[in-house]
Design a protein around this motif. Structure first.
Motif, PDB file in Angstrom:
ATOM      1  N   LEU A   1       0.822  -1.215   0.000  1.00 36.49           N
ATOM      2  CA  LEU A   1       0.000   0.000   0.000  1.00 36.49           C
ATOM      3  C   LEU A   1       0.854   1.264   0.000  1.00 36.49           C
ATOM      4  CD1 LEU A   1      -2.793  -1.147   2.470  1.00 36.49           C
ATOM      5  CD2 LEU A   1      -2.947  -0.949  -0.035  1.00 36.49           C
ATOM      6  N   VAL A   2       1.883   1.293   0.828  1.00 39.02           N
ATOM      7  CA  VAL A   2       2.757   2.470   0.884  1.00 39.02           C
ATOM      8  C   VAL A   2       3.535   2.612  -0.423  1.00 39.02           C
ATOM      9  CG1 VAL A   2       4.788   3.467   2.023  1.00 39.02           C
ATOM     10  CG2 VAL A   2       2.906   2.552   3.392  1.00 39.02           C
ATOM     11  N   GLY A   3       3.981   1.491  -0.965  1.00 33.83           N
ATOM     12  CA  GLY A   3       4.685   1.534  -2.239  1.00 33.83           C
ATOM     13  C   GLY A   3       3.824   2.173  -3.323  1.00 33.83           C
ATOM     14  N   ARG A   4       2.578   1.758  -3.380  1.00 34.73           N
ATOM     15  CA  ARG A   4       1.686   2.258  -4.434  1.00 34.73           C
ATOM     16  C   ARG A   4       1.205   3.685  -4.172  1.00 34.73           C
ATOM     17  NH1 ARG A   4       0.137   4.454  -7.955  1.00 34.73           N
ATOM     18  NH2 ARG A   4      -1.683   4.105  -9.243  1.00 34.73           N
ATOM     19  N   TYR A   5       0.687   3.916  -2.981  1.00 35.34           N
ATOM     20  CA  TYR A   5       0.037   5.197  -2.716  1.00 35.34           C
ATOM     21  C   TYR A   5       0.971   6.231  -2.084  1.00 35.34           C
ATOM     22  CZ  TYR A   5      -3.909   2.411  -4.010  1.00 35.34           C
ATOM     23  OH  TYR A   5      -4.747   1.586  -4.712  1.00 35.34           O
ATOM     24  N   GLY A   6       2.068   5.790  -1.536  1.00 33.34           N
ATOM     25  CA  GLY A   6       3.027   6.727  -0.965  1.00 33.34           C
ATOM     26  C   GLY A   6       4.140   7.097  -1.938  1.00 33.34           C
ATOM     27  N   PHE A   7       4.562   6.109  -2.741  1.00 36.00           N
ATOM     28  CA  PHE A   7       5.688   6.332  -3.649  1.00 36.00           C
ATOM     29  C   PHE A   7       5.336   6.145  -5.122  1.00 36.00           C
ATOM     30  CE2 PHE A   7       7.539   5.070   0.435  1.00 36.00           C
ATOM     31  CZ  PHE A   7       8.349   6.167   0.676  1.00 36.00           C
ATOM     32  N   GLY A   8       4.079   5.803  -5.397  1.00 41.36           N
ATOM     33  CA  GLY A   8       3.646   5.641  -6.782  1.00 41.36           C
ATOM     34  C   GLY A   8       4.234   4.430  -7.486  1.00 41.36           C
ATOM     35  N   LYS A   9       4.671   3.435  -6.712  1.00 38.38           N
ATOM     36  CA  LYS A   9       5.252   2.233  -7.298  1.00 38.38           C
ATOM     37  C   LYS A   9       4.392   1.026  -6.952  1.00 38.38           C
ATOM     38  CE  LYS A   9       9.946   3.890  -7.312  1.00 38.38           C
ATOM     39  NZ  LYS A   9      11.328   3.536  -7.201  1.00 38.38           N
ATOM     40  N   ASN A  10       3.862   0.398  -7.973  1.00 33.38           N
ATOM     41  CA  ASN A  10       3.064  -0.811  -7.782  1.00 33.38           C
ATOM     42  C   ASN A  10       4.029  -1.994  -7.753  1.00 33.38           C
ATOM     43  OD1 ASN A  10       1.507  -3.183  -8.348  1.00 33.38           O
ATOM     44  ND2 ASN A  10      -0.172  -1.853  -8.975  1.00 33.38           N
ATOM     45  N   LEU A  11       4.222  -2.570  -6.579  1.00 35.17           N
ATOM     46  CA  LEU A  11       5.221  -3.623  -6.420  1.00 35.17           C
ATOM     47  C   LEU A  11       4.838  -4.906  -7.141  1.00 35.17           C
ATOM     48  CD1 LEU A  11       6.153  -2.997  -2.680  1.00 35.17           C
ATOM     49  CD2 LEU A  11       7.266  -2.136  -4.751  1.00 35.17           C
ATOM     50  N   ILE A  12       3.537  -5.190  -7.239  1.00 34.02           N
ATOM     51  CA  ILE A  12       3.101  -6.375  -7.979  1.00 34.02           C
ATOM     52  C   ILE A  12       3.432  -6.188  -9.461  1.00 34.02           C
ATOM     53  CG2 ILE A  12       1.107  -7.792  -8.636  1.00 34.02           C
ATOM     54  CD1 ILE A  12       1.873  -8.116  -5.689  1.00 34.02           C
ATOM     55  N   LYS A  13       3.178  -4.999  -9.983  1.00 27.95           N
ATOM     56  CA  LYS A  13       3.509  -4.712 -11.380  1.00 27.95           C
ATOM     57  C   LYS A  13       5.016  -4.795 -11.598  1.00 27.95           C
ATOM     58  CE  LYS A  13       3.181  -1.223 -15.004  1.00 27.95           C
ATOM     59  NZ  LYS A  13       2.739   0.122 -15.359  1.00 27.95           N
ATOM     60  N   GLN A  14       5.797  -4.310 -10.651  1.00 25.12           N
ATOM     61  CA  GLN A  14       7.254  -4.369 -10.800  1.00 25.12           C
ATOM     62  C   GLN A  14       7.754  -5.803 -10.865  1.00 25.12           C
ATOM     63  OE1 GLN A  14       8.793  -1.834  -7.628  1.00 25.12           O
ATOM     64  NE2 GLN A  14       9.140  -0.201  -9.124  1.00 25.12           N
ATOM     65  N   MET A  15       7.067  -6.707 -10.149  1.00 24.81           N
ATOM     66  CA  MET A  15       7.487  -8.108 -10.162  1.00 24.81           C
ATOM     67  C   MET A  15       7.050  -8.823 -11.435  1.00 24.81           C
ATOM     68  SD  MET A  15       7.075  -9.537  -6.285  1.00 24.81           S
ATOM     69  CE  MET A  15       5.408  -8.974  -6.006  1.00 24.81           C
ATOM     70  N   LEU A  16       5.858  -8.512 -11.939  1.00 23.41           N
ATOM     71  CA  LEU A  16       5.283  -9.288 -13.037  1.00 23.41           C
ATOM     72  C   LEU A  16       5.041  -8.504 -14.322  1.00 23.41           C
ATOM     73  CD1 LEU A  16       2.558 -11.141 -10.931  1.00 23.41           C
ATOM     74  CD2 LEU A  16       4.789 -12.026 -11.629  1.00 23.41           C
ATOM     75  N   GLY A  17       5.163  -7.196 -14.276  1.00 23.60           N
ATOM     76  CA  GLY A  17       4.780  -6.356 -15.407  1.00 23.60           C
ATOM     77  C   GLY A  17       5.566  -6.577 -16.685  1.00 23.60           C
ATOM     78  N   LYS A  18       6.794  -7.036 -16.586  1.00 26.35           N
ATOM     79  CA  LYS A  18       7.587  -7.266 -17.793  1.00 26.35           C
ATOM     80  C   LYS A  18       7.016  -8.415 -18.618  1.00 26.35           C
ATOM     81  CE  LYS A  18      11.717  -5.501 -15.650  1.00 26.35           C
ATOM     82  NZ  LYS A  18      12.580  -5.864 -14.576  1.00 26.35           N
ATOM     83  N   GLU A  19       6.485  -9.404 -17.924  1.00 26.42           N
ATOM     84  CA  GLU A  19       5.931 -10.567 -18.612  1.00 26.42           C
ATOM     85  C   GLU A  19       4.485 -10.358 -19.046  1.00 26.42           C
ATOM     86  OE1 GLU A  19       7.364 -11.022 -15.459  1.00 26.42           O
ATOM     87  OE2 GLU A  19       9.307 -11.631 -16.230  1.00 26.42           O
ATOM     88  N   MET A  20       3.796  -9.414 -18.413  1.00 24.44           N
ATOM     89  CA  MET A  20       2.373  -9.230 -18.669  1.00 24.44           C
ATOM     90  C   MET A  20       2.056  -7.744 -18.860  1.00 24.44           C
ATOM     91  SD  MET A  20       0.850 -11.873 -15.840  1.00 24.44           S
ATOM     92  CE  MET A  20      -0.589 -12.434 -16.726  1.00 24.44           C
ATOM     93  N   PRO A  21       2.041  -7.276 -20.098  1.00 27.05           N
ATOM     94  CA  PRO A  21       1.723  -5.865 -20.332  1.00 27.05           C
ATOM     95  C   PRO A  21       0.227  -5.603 -20.130  1.00 27.05           C
ATOM     96  CG  PRO A  21       2.037  -7.008 -22.425  1.00 27.05           C
ATOM     97  CD  PRO A  21       2.340  -7.998 -21.338  1.00 27.05           C
ATOM     98  N   LEU A  22      -0.099  -4.983 -19.024  1.00 26.98           N
ATOM     99  CA  LEU A  22      -1.498  -4.717 -18.669  1.00 26.98           C
ATOM    100  C   LEU A  22      -1.655  -3.263 -18.241  1.00 26.98           C
ATOM    101  CD1 LEU A  22      -2.152  -7.926 -16.529  1.00 26.98           C
ATOM    102  CD2 LEU A  22      -3.147  -7.410 -18.762  1.00 26.98           C
TER     103      LEU A  22
END
Length: 185
Positions: free
Chosen positions: A90-111
């Motif tokens: 939550l802090v990663g996404r809403y505090g720093f603007g970084k979606n940690l789930i996307k950072q882990m999987l986003g390269k393989e799944m463009p969504l």
């Protein structure tokens, strides 16, 4: 193989608990986690933040458990780890603007970001749920039930939620021709 190695301290904890007691199992968990981190460091010259958090919490709560001969501390470790993971997402996404789930999987799944935000929130909710469920099981049911829940119940829930997330994300992927997959909104 790497995924199996992640479970070695948990397996050692379970075996020692079944053959000795919760305090020996906690000591074995602490030792196995330290060895696991040492091996990670030797092989990769770095430790992931998740591993460092887990190590610190295992040593802190495990140390209190062994030193004070009170199993409540090791039971709280599970809730603390889940709580920190939820807060981190939550802090990663809403505090720093970084979606940690996307950072882990986003390269393989463009969504789209909205899909990643739902997955991130779902995982934060899942970790919160697991932490709360652990409190109930740890303090209202027997120690043996808690150990079995910690080893098999939480693992099963995590695997099921991982598969559900993968299914959800897969259904959001565009088809090869640029259209949505069948059954997508």
């Amino acid at each position: 193989m790497k995924q199996f190695a992640e479970f070695i301290p948990l397996i050692i904890f379970f075996v020692v608990y079944k053959t000795v007691d919760i305090y020996a199992a906690t000591g074995a968990l602490m030792a196995a986690t330290c060895v696991q981190m040492l091996v990670q460091w030797i092989r990769h010259k770095k430790l992931e933040k998740m591993h460092l958090i887990t190590l610190v919490l295992v040593l802190f709560f495990g140390g209190l458990t062994v030193l004070l001969r009170e199993d409540a501390f090791i039971k709280w470790k599970v809730t603390a780890v889940n709580g920190l993971f939820a807060i981190g997402l939550l802090v990663g996404r809403y505090g720093f603007g970084k979606n940690l789930i996307k950072q882990m999987l986003g390269k393989e799944m463009p969504l789209p970001d909205a899909i990643w935000d739902r997955a991130n929130l779902a995982w934060a909710g899942f970790f919160t749920f697991c932490g709360a469920l652990n409190v109930y099981v740890a303090f209202y049911l027997s120690q043996e039930f808690w150990v079995n829940f910690k080893v098999f119940g939480l693992l099963g829930l995590t695997l099921a939620f991982t598969f559900a997330t993968a299914f959800y994300l897969y259904r959001q992927l565009p088809a090869q021709d640029g259209t949505k997959q069948e059954g997508q909104p």
